[in-house]
Design a protein around this motif. Structure first.
Motif, PDB file in Angstrom:
ATOM      1  N   VAL A   1      35.896 -65.194 -34.608  1.00 19.24           N
ATOM      2  CA  VAL A   1      35.329 -64.676 -33.445  1.00 19.24           C
ATOM      3  C   VAL A   1      33.956 -64.774 -33.746  1.00 19.24           C
ATOM      4  CG1 VAL A   1      34.390 -62.440 -32.561  1.00 19.24           C
ATOM      5  CG2 VAL A   1      36.636 -62.720 -33.341  1.00 19.24           C
ATOM      6  N   TRP A   2      33.547 -64.348 -35.264  1.00 13.81           N
ATOM      7  CA  TRP A   2      32.024 -65.294 -35.865  1.00 13.81           C
ATOM      8  C   TRP A   2      31.829 -66.722 -35.601  1.00 13.81           C
ATOM      9  CZ3 TRP A   2      33.632 -63.442 -41.120  1.00 13.81           C
ATOM     10  CH2 TRP A   2      33.748 -61.971 -41.259  1.00 13.81           C
ATOM     11  N   ARG A   3      32.421 -67.834 -35.596  1.00 15.22           N
ATOM     12  CA  ARG A   3      32.449 -69.335 -35.050  1.00 15.22           C
ATOM     13  C   ARG A   3      31.461 -69.115 -33.578  1.00 15.22           C
ATOM     14  NH1 ARG A   3      35.710 -69.282 -39.473  1.00 15.22           N
ATOM     15  NH2 ARG A   3      37.775 -69.489 -37.903  1.00 15.22           N
ATOM     16  N   LEU A   4      32.869 -68.413 -33.291  1.00 13.05           N
ATOM     17  CA  LEU A   4      32.753 -68.380 -31.557  1.00 13.05           C
ATOM     18  C   LEU A   4      31.214 -68.066 -31.059  1.00 13.05           C
ATOM     19  CD1 LEU A   4      33.160 -68.648 -28.714  1.00 13.05           C
ATOM     20  CD2 LEU A   4      34.213 -66.172 -28.827  1.00 13.05           C
ATOM     21  N   LEU A   5      30.608 -66.471 -32.079  1.00 10.83           N
ATOM     22  CA  LEU A   5      29.161 -66.487 -31.664  1.00 10.83           C
ATOM     23  C   LEU A   5      28.311 -67.470 -32.412  1.00 10.83           C
ATOM     24  CD1 LEU A   5      29.811 -62.529 -32.590  1.00 10.83           C
ATOM     25  CD2 LEU A   5      30.051 -63.534 -30.587  1.00 10.83           C
ATOM     26  N   GLN A   6      28.410 -68.251 -33.220  1.00 10.64           N
ATOM     27  CA  GLN A   6      26.944 -69.072 -34.129  1.00 10.64           C
ATOM     28  C   GLN A   6      27.708 -70.122 -32.834  1.00 10.64           C
ATOM     29  OE1 GLN A   6      29.607 -69.548 -37.772  1.00 10.64           O
ATOM     30  NE2 GLN A   6      28.558 -67.724 -39.151  1.00 10.64           N
ATOM     31  N   TRP A   7      28.628 -70.651 -32.246  1.00  8.31           N
ATOM     32  CA  TRP A   7      28.672 -71.828 -31.330  1.00  8.31           C
ATOM     33  C   TRP A   7      27.816 -71.315 -29.946  1.00  8.31           C
ATOM     34  CZ3 TRP A   7      31.221 -72.177 -26.924  1.00  8.31           C
ATOM     35  CH2 TRP A   7      31.301 -73.322 -25.897  1.00  8.31           C
ATOM     36  N   LEU A   8      27.890 -70.181 -29.741  1.00  3.36           N
ATOM     37  CA  LEU A   8      27.201 -69.561 -28.610  1.00  3.36           C
ATOM     38  C   LEU A   8      26.220 -69.474 -28.647  1.00  3.36           C
ATOM     39  CD1 LEU A   8      30.283 -67.427 -27.411  1.00  3.36           C
ATOM     40  CD2 LEU A   8      28.928 -68.556 -26.282  1.00  3.36           C
ATOM     41  N   ALA A   9      25.338 -68.485 -29.880  1.00  6.82           N
ATOM     42  CA  ALA A   9      23.547 -68.295 -30.046  1.00  6.82           C
ATOM     43  C   ALA A   9      22.890 -69.151 -29.109  1.00  6.82           C
ATOM     44  CB  ALA A   9      23.613 -68.158 -31.237  1.00  6.82           C
TER      45      ALA A   9
ATOM     46  N   PRO B   1      29.314 -48.766 -34.920  1.00  5.35           N
ATOM     47  CA  PRO B   1      29.473 -50.396 -34.977  1.00  5.35           C
ATOM     48  C   PRO B   1      28.919 -51.377 -35.539  1.00  5.35           C
ATOM     49  CG  PRO B   1      28.716 -49.373 -32.887  1.00  5.35           C
ATOM     50  CD  PRO B   1      28.599 -48.372 -34.219  1.00  5.35           C
ATOM     51  N   THR B   2      28.714 -52.857 -35.234  1.00  7.38           N
ATOM     52  CA  THR B   2      28.475 -53.694 -36.008  1.00  7.38           C
ATOM     53  C   THR B   2      27.864 -54.522 -34.732  1.00  7.38           C
ATOM     54  OG1 THR B   2      29.342 -54.903 -37.868  1.00  7.38           O
ATOM     55  CG2 THR B   2      28.070 -56.136 -36.812  1.00  7.38           C
ATOM     56  N   LEU B   3      26.387 -54.382 -34.454  1.00  8.62           N
ATOM     57  CA  LEU B   3      25.382 -55.008 -33.651  1.00  8.62           C
ATOM     58  C   LEU B   3      24.849 -56.051 -33.971  1.00  8.62           C
ATOM     59  CD1 LEU B   3      22.624 -52.000 -32.893  1.00  8.62           C
ATOM     60  CD2 LEU B   3      25.141 -52.043 -32.075  1.00  8.62           C
ATOM     61  N   TRP B   4      25.230 -57.351 -32.600  1.00  7.92           N
ATOM     62  CA  TRP B   4      25.071 -58.847 -32.157  1.00  7.92           C
ATOM     63  C   TRP B   4      24.009 -59.101 -31.696  1.00  7.92           C
ATOM     64  CZ3 TRP B   4      27.653 -61.415 -36.466  1.00  7.92           C
ATOM     65  CH2 TRP B   4      29.317 -60.027 -37.140  1.00  7.92           C
ATOM     66  N   TYR B   5      23.483 -59.923 -32.724  1.00  7.05           N
ATOM     67  CA  TYR B   5      21.724 -60.951 -32.137  1.00  7.05           C
ATOM     68  C   TYR B   5      22.019 -61.802 -32.083  1.00  7.05           C
ATOM     69  CZ  TYR B   5      20.504 -55.617 -32.727  1.00  7.05           C
ATOM     70  OH  TYR B   5      20.101 -53.988 -32.267  1.00  7.05           O
ATOM     71  N   PHE B   6      21.516 -62.597 -30.847  1.00  6.78           N
ATOM     72  CA  PHE B   6      21.000 -63.821 -30.632  1.00  6.78           C
ATOM     73  C   PHE B   6      19.523 -63.886 -31.197  1.00  6.78           C
ATOM     74  CE2 PHE B   6      24.180 -65.851 -28.043  1.00  6.78           C
ATOM     75  CZ  PHE B   6      26.164 -65.001 -28.719  1.00  6.78           C
ATOM     76  N   GLU B   7      19.165 -64.547 -31.853  1.00  8.08           N
ATOM     77  CA  GLU B   7      18.110 -64.723 -32.292  1.00  8.08           C
ATOM     78  C   GLU B   7      17.117 -65.523 -33.190  1.00  8.08           C
ATOM     79  OE1 GLU B   7      17.072 -61.326 -35.384  1.00  8.08           O
ATOM     80  OE2 GLU B   7      16.327 -59.735 -34.614  1.00  8.08           O
ATOM     81  N   ASN B   8      16.533 -66.429 -32.175  1.00  9.04           N
ATOM     82  CA  ASN B   8      15.900 -67.746 -32.663  1.00  9.04           C
ATOM     83  C   ASN B   8      17.162 -68.640 -32.567  1.00  9.04           C
ATOM     84  OD1 ASN B   8      13.062 -66.983 -32.959  1.00  9.04           O
ATOM     85  ND2 ASN B   8      13.614 -66.129 -35.281  1.00  9.04           N
ATOM     86  N   GLN B   9      18.242 -68.609 -31.608  1.00  9.55           N
ATOM     87  CA  GLN B   9      19.693 -69.803 -31.342  1.00  9.55           C
ATOM     88  C   GLN B   9      20.018 -69.699 -32.834  1.00  9.55           C
ATOM     89  OE1 GLN B   9      17.977 -72.909 -31.339  1.00  9.55           O
ATOM     90  NE2 GLN B   9      18.296 -73.288 -28.779  1.00  9.55           N
TER      91      GLN B   9
ATOM     92  N   PHE C   1      20.003 -58.606 -28.007  1.00 14.68           N
ATOM     93  CA  PHE C   1      21.170 -57.822 -28.111  1.00 14.68           C
ATOM     94  C   PHE C   1      22.609 -58.188 -27.723  1.00 14.68           C
ATOM     95  CE2 PHE C   1      24.345 -54.648 -26.624  1.00 14.68           C
ATOM     96  CZ  PHE C   1      24.821 -53.845 -27.859  1.00 14.68           C
ATOM     97  N   VAL C   2      23.569 -59.083 -27.597  1.00 11.19           N
ATOM     98  CA  VAL C   2      24.368 -59.091 -27.178  1.00 11.19           C
ATOM     99  C   VAL C   2      26.326 -58.263 -27.387  1.00 11.19           C
ATOM    100  CG1 VAL C   2      23.747 -62.175 -26.940  1.00 11.19           C
ATOM    101  CG2 VAL C   2      25.271 -61.006 -28.563  1.00 11.19           C
ATOM    102  N   GLY C   3      26.287 -57.566 -27.966  1.00 10.77           N
ATOM    103  CA  GLY C   3      26.852 -56.876 -28.334  1.00 10.77           C
ATOM    104  C   GLY C   3      27.369 -56.115 -29.327  1.00 10.77           C
ATOM    105  N   TYR C   4      28.473 -55.447 -29.592  1.00 15.16           N
ATOM    106  CA  TYR C   4      28.651 -55.051 -30.783  1.00 15.16           C
ATOM    107  C   TYR C   4      30.333 -54.881 -31.101  1.00 15.16           C
ATOM    108  CZ  TYR C   4      30.932 -51.263 -27.854  1.00 15.16           C
ATOM    109  OH  TYR C   4      32.153 -51.069 -26.727  1.00 15.16           O
ATOM    110  N   SER C   5      30.783 -54.840 -32.589  1.00 14.39           N
ATOM    111  CA  SER C   5      32.211 -55.249 -32.633  1.00 14.39           C
ATOM    112  C   SER C   5      32.207 -54.159 -33.637  1.00 14.39           C
ATOM    113  CB  SER C   5      32.489 -56.178 -33.653  1.00 14.39           C
ATOM    114  OG  SER C   5      31.611 -56.336 -34.626  1.00 14.39           O
ATOM    115  N   ILE C   6      33.406 -52.917 -33.343  1.00 12.31           N
ATOM    116  CA  ILE C   6      33.717 -52.432 -34.577  1.00 12.31           C
ATOM    117  C   ILE C   6      35.483 -52.359 -34.873  1.00 12.31           C
ATOM    118  CG2 ILE C   6      35.095 -50.634 -31.900  1.00 12.31           C
ATOM    119  CD1 ILE C   6      33.113 -48.314 -33.646  1.00 12.31           C
ATOM    120  N   ARG C   7      35.378 -51.980 -36.191  1.00  7.40           N
ATOM    121  CA  ARG C   7      36.890 -51.980 -36.743  1.00  7.40           C
ATOM    122  C   ARG C   7      37.928 -50.457 -36.590  1.00  7.40           C
ATOM    123  NH1 ARG C   7      37.888 -54.748 -42.916  1.00  7.40           N
ATOM    124  NH2 ARG C   7      40.231 -53.808 -42.754  1.00  7.40           N
ATOM    125  N   GLN C   8      38.838 -50.561 -35.464  1.00  6.21           N
ATOM    126  CA  GLN C   8      39.641 -49.854 -35.848  1.00  6.21           C
ATOM    127  C   GLN C   8      41.232 -50.064 -36.170  1.00  6.21           C
ATOM    128  OE1 GLN C   8      39.594 -47.554 -32.939  1.00  6.21           O
ATOM    129  NE2 GLN C   8      37.585 -49.125 -32.563  1.00  6.21           N
ATOM    130  N   GLY C   9      41.914 -49.028 -36.765  1.00  4.84           N
ATOM    131  CA  GLY C   9      43.149 -49.397 -37.303  1.00  4.84           C
ATOM    132  C   GLY C   9      42.907 -48.071 -38.569  1.00  4.84           C
TER     133      GLY C   9
END
Length: 154
Positions: free
Chosen positions: A110-118, A141-149, A126-134
């Protein structure tokens, strides 16, 4: 029960995006199988070596719904219609939106996907968030941003 992460992401793309990228985004959220070659040399598209010379390409299934999971998560890539009431001429014509659950040992995909999308996304900030379950449930949550590509987490 192993830990997993839930990701919710939404980003936009220009109508001027390279057709190869558009085709790749459509393939990632496909509803049926069809032949498609790896589109880029980005680490997201690298095959992982399995035993006895077999290869696994996690990118092909990362946004595919697993029918055996009872989560009801989704992924979609769509073009806004000109006649939709919520469309504005200055708005983004393409949108990728997904909510998925992924095991903690596969989170790097998922990190590599987001790095490709940025760098190919028009979205900034802000483009989304993730949260650990279990067992290791996150309090925040961890907040995800696209900044300067680039992909940035906070």
């Amino acid at each position: 029960m192993s830990d997993h992460y839930e990701y919710t992401i939404k980003c936009t793309f220009s109508s001027a995006l390279d057709p190869q990228f558009l085709d790749t985004l459509r393939y990632l959220v496909r509803t049926h199988e069809y032949p498609f070659d790896a589109p880029s040399d980005h680490p997201f598209f690298e095959a992982e070596a399995l035993f006895e010379g077999e290869q696994y390409e996690a990118w092909r299934t990362i946004l595919q719904i697993d029918p055996d999971q009872g989560y009801g998560y989704f992924s979609r890539f769509f073009r806004q219609r000109d006649n939709a009431q919520w469309f504005t001429p200055s708005g983004p014509p393409y949108i990728l939106s997904f909510q998925i659950a992924i095991h903690d040992d596969a989170e790097g995909g998922v990190w590599r996907l987001l790095q490709w999308l940025a760098p190919i996304s028009d979205s900034q900030g802000f483009v989304g968030y993730s949260i650990r379950q279990g067992h290791g449930l996150s309090e925040h949550p961890t907040l995800w941003y696209f900044e300067n590509q680039q992909l940035v987490s906070r």
